[in-house]
Design an enzyme around this catalytic site. Structure first.
Site, mmCIF file in Angstrom:
data_model
loop_
_atom_site.group_PDB
_atom_site.id
_atom_site.type_symbol
_atom_site.label_atom_id
_atom_site.label_comp_id
_atom_site.label_asym_id
_atom_site.label_seq_id
_atom_site.Cartn_x
_atom_site.Cartn_y
_atom_site.Cartn_z
ATOM 1 N N GLU A 1 -5.461 10.789 6.837
ATOM 2 C CA GLU A 1 -4.219 10.009 6.882
ATOM 3 C C GLU A 1 -3.169 10.683 5.990
ATOM 4 O O GLU A 1 -3.503 11.474 5.102
ATOM 5 C CB GLU A 1 -4.468 8.580 6.377
ATOM 6 C CG GLU A 1 -5.543 7.846 7.186
ATOM 7 C CD GLU A 1 -5.729 6.385 6.778
ATOM 8 O OE1 GLU A 1 -5.619 5.531 7.645
ATOM 9 O OE2 GLU A 1 -5.987 6.105 5.587
ATOM 10 N N ASN B 1 0.841 -1.204 0.000
ATOM 11 C CA ASN B 1 0.000 0.000 0.000
ATOM 12 C C ASN B 1 0.874 1.251 0.000
ATOM 13 O O ASN B 1 1.740 1.324 -0.895
ATOM 14 C CB ASN B 1 -1.124 -0.046 1.047
ATOM 15 C CG ASN B 1 -0.732 -0.157 2.500
ATOM 16 O OD1 ASN B 1 -0.159 -1.147 2.912
ATOM 17 N ND2 ASN B 1 -1.069 0.825 3.301
ATOM 18 N N ASP B 2 0.660 2.193 0.864
ATOM 19 C CA ASP B 2 1.254 3.537 0.729
ATOM 20 C C ASP B 2 2.739 3.581 0.330
ATOM 21 O O ASP B 2 3.549 2.829 0.883
ATOM 22 C CB ASP B 2 1.212 4.273 2.071
ATOM 23 C CG ASP B 2 -0.115 4.211 2.773
ATOM 24 O OD1 ASP B 2 -1.053 3.636 2.233
ATOM 25 O OD2 ASP B 2 -0.185 4.741 3.882
#
Ligand code: FRU
Length: 507
Positions: A229, A42-43
């Protein structure tokens, strides 16, 4: 294109059983978008440039193809496109006094060239420090999220955790994603970090990356439909001038309920407070369903006039369920960011770094008149398509991607409303989540009677940049037929594709 293991990595991999194999050809693995050699991603984390190498770290599960065991994967590139995978840089803690399963959540990396941290030998200018969120497993007693440091004296190849971690702990369970940069005017480090459930960004300062002092807070405005976030604060040049403005980006809700997107605020930062310009609408970076958690690179060399951001192409609404085997999740092509001054205020313009070096010359067409459906002879699943379309008097026109019978991912421009929409309801495998089939639209005003499109299409990814990146939509799709057909169409009159260039990726 993405090399899975480069020559230098082979030596390193010898001591590391992870990633020993080149992945087999896979149905949906993108050819020129970054993905992990195997398993979940992910990120993007710790994007930083050092001595000729761009580093990408990323949220990664080394053990499985769903979110979990979050650690920092790592790769380097000399050009932002051709990535060489390296062993996992920061692995979740399994032992020690922190006990089992403290995961390494998102964060950033800096080059501590003045050795402010004292982590490095005297005079060493290329020490790297990662500032990340430690996420304690919910079953463990105590606080769940706090900020830690790790440092590397060998250009990110090996890391040590700071023995006095954490460096920032305010006793909150959702306090994460530190983005740190050097604030030259006051020779200090600044961190932006979110109190996720409170829609709040905090700014801290530090002389040495170890001691942090709260400066100010910003929040409860813009989109507060979802938790906040991955914030980042950075300067962005204004097109056509020598001005720069500060931009605060963060990841939160989407214009459409219960999807995720990135939003931004433009304003000023005086070393203490961020003040946003007045805005009468929420500013989303990318109106697609699949651009999230983006952060810009730190420490870019002077040849980069504009910040460069990479985002994660997926959406937590269905990210764990997307039908890709062996890997899950990919990164956007890095985007250069600038600001355009408009009557409504400053707006971000996003332009992918040039991928021309990866492409064949391809098909160059001009003055293609379309009235009805026009299938093209081109076939491919990884390409760049650029076009300039004179909108004329048709009612609607557009481009059907991955077209095979009824299966299609459709980009439609409606002239009366000036809307460009992307419809993936019939794009192939859409059944893995109720949330997946969807349509979204952006307003794209014609300029001199034309609209310009740049599409980065790559197996299961469609990045759409309209009018030079003034509007952007990014979506994943999962075609099942793999015929790679493209069809142009126009309803209610003729439209002319003045220029149409389709360039496949060099095999
Ligand atoms: C954003 C995010 C971050 C967190 C990370 C965990 O996608 O939820 O807030 O640090 O992912 O993988």
């Amino acid at each position: 294109m993405i090399r899975s293991i480069g020559i230098t990595a082979i030596a390193l991999v010898a001591s590391c059983t992870l990633y020993a194999q080149t992945p087999a050809k896979e149905e949906y693995r993108p050819a020129y978008h970054f993905s992990a050699p195997q398993n979940w991603l992910n990120d993007p984390n710790g994007l930083v440039y050092l001595d000729g190498e761009y580093h990408i770290f990323y949220q990664h599960n080394p053990y499985g193809n769903v979110s979990g065991h979050l650690s920092w994967g790592h790769a380097v590139s000399k050009d932002l496109l051709d990535w060489q995978h390296l062993p996992v840089a920061l692995e979740e803690f399994k032992n020690g006094d922190d006990s089992t399963q403290t995961m390494i959540f998102s964060g950033s990396a800096v080059v501590d060239s003045a050795n402010t941290s004292g982590f490095f030998e005297k005079g060493k200018k290329d020490g790297m420090v990662a500032i990340y969120t430690a996420h304690k497993h919910a079953n463990l007693k105590g606080l769940a999220q706090y900020q830690n440091l790790a440092y590397s004296a060998d250009k990110g190849r090996t890391w040590k955790h700071y023995n006095k971690n954490p460096v920032l702990d305010i006793g909150l369970t959702d306090f994460r994603d530190p983005y740190v940069f050097w604030y030259a005017p006051e020779k200090k480090w600044i961190m932006s970090v979110v109190k996720a459930l409170e829609y709040n960004v905090q700014f801290y300062e530090s002389p040495n990356l170890k001691d942090w002092k709260l400066l100010s807070e910003f929040g409860k405005q813009g989109d507060v439909s979802k938790i906040w976030e991955c914030s980042a604060l950075f300067q962005v040049p204004v097109e056509g001038s020598t001005d720069k403005k500060w931009v605060l980006t963060l990841s939160s809700g989407h214009r459409q309920k219960d999807y995720l997107a990135m939003q931004y605020f433009v304003g000023d930062f005086d070393g203490k407070n961020f003040t946003a310009q007045k805005q009468n609408e929420v500013l989303y970076m990318d109106e697609g369903k699949d651009f999230y958690a983006g952060i810009p690179f730190n420490n870019l060399p002077g040849k980069h006039q504009k910040p460069v951001m990479i985002g994660w192409i997926n959406d937590w609404e269905y990210a764990n369920k997307v039908p890709t085997e062996k890997f899950k999740g990919a990164m956007s092509v890095p985007r250069e960011l600038s600001l355009k001054k408009t009557d409504a205020g400053y707006r971000l313009v996003q332009s992918p770094v040039s991928i021309t070096g990866l492409l064949e010359k391809g098909t160059v067409l001009s003055n293609v008149k379309v009235n009805g459906n026009l299938p093209l002879t081109f076939k491919g699943e990884s390409y760049q398509l650029t076009t300039e379309i004179e909108i004329g008097k048709a009612g609607k026109f557009g481009i059907r991607l991955f077209k095979s019978g009824d299966e299609e991912s459709v980009l439609t421009y409606t002239i009366s409303t000036h809307t460009l929409s992307f419809d993936r309801t019939k794009s192939g495998n859409v059944g893995f989540s109720d949330r997946f089939p969807s349509v979204e639209s952006i307003v794209v005003k014609p300029q001199n009677g034309k609209i310009k499109l740049q599409l980065l299409v790559d197996k299961s990814i469609v990045e759409i940049f309209a009018n030079g990146g003034e509007q952007v939509m990014t979506d994943v799709v999962f075609p099942t037929k793999h015929e790679g057909n493209i069809e142009l169409f126009s309803e209610g009159g003729q439209v002319i594709f003045r220029k149409l260039n389709i360039q496949p990726v060099i095999k």
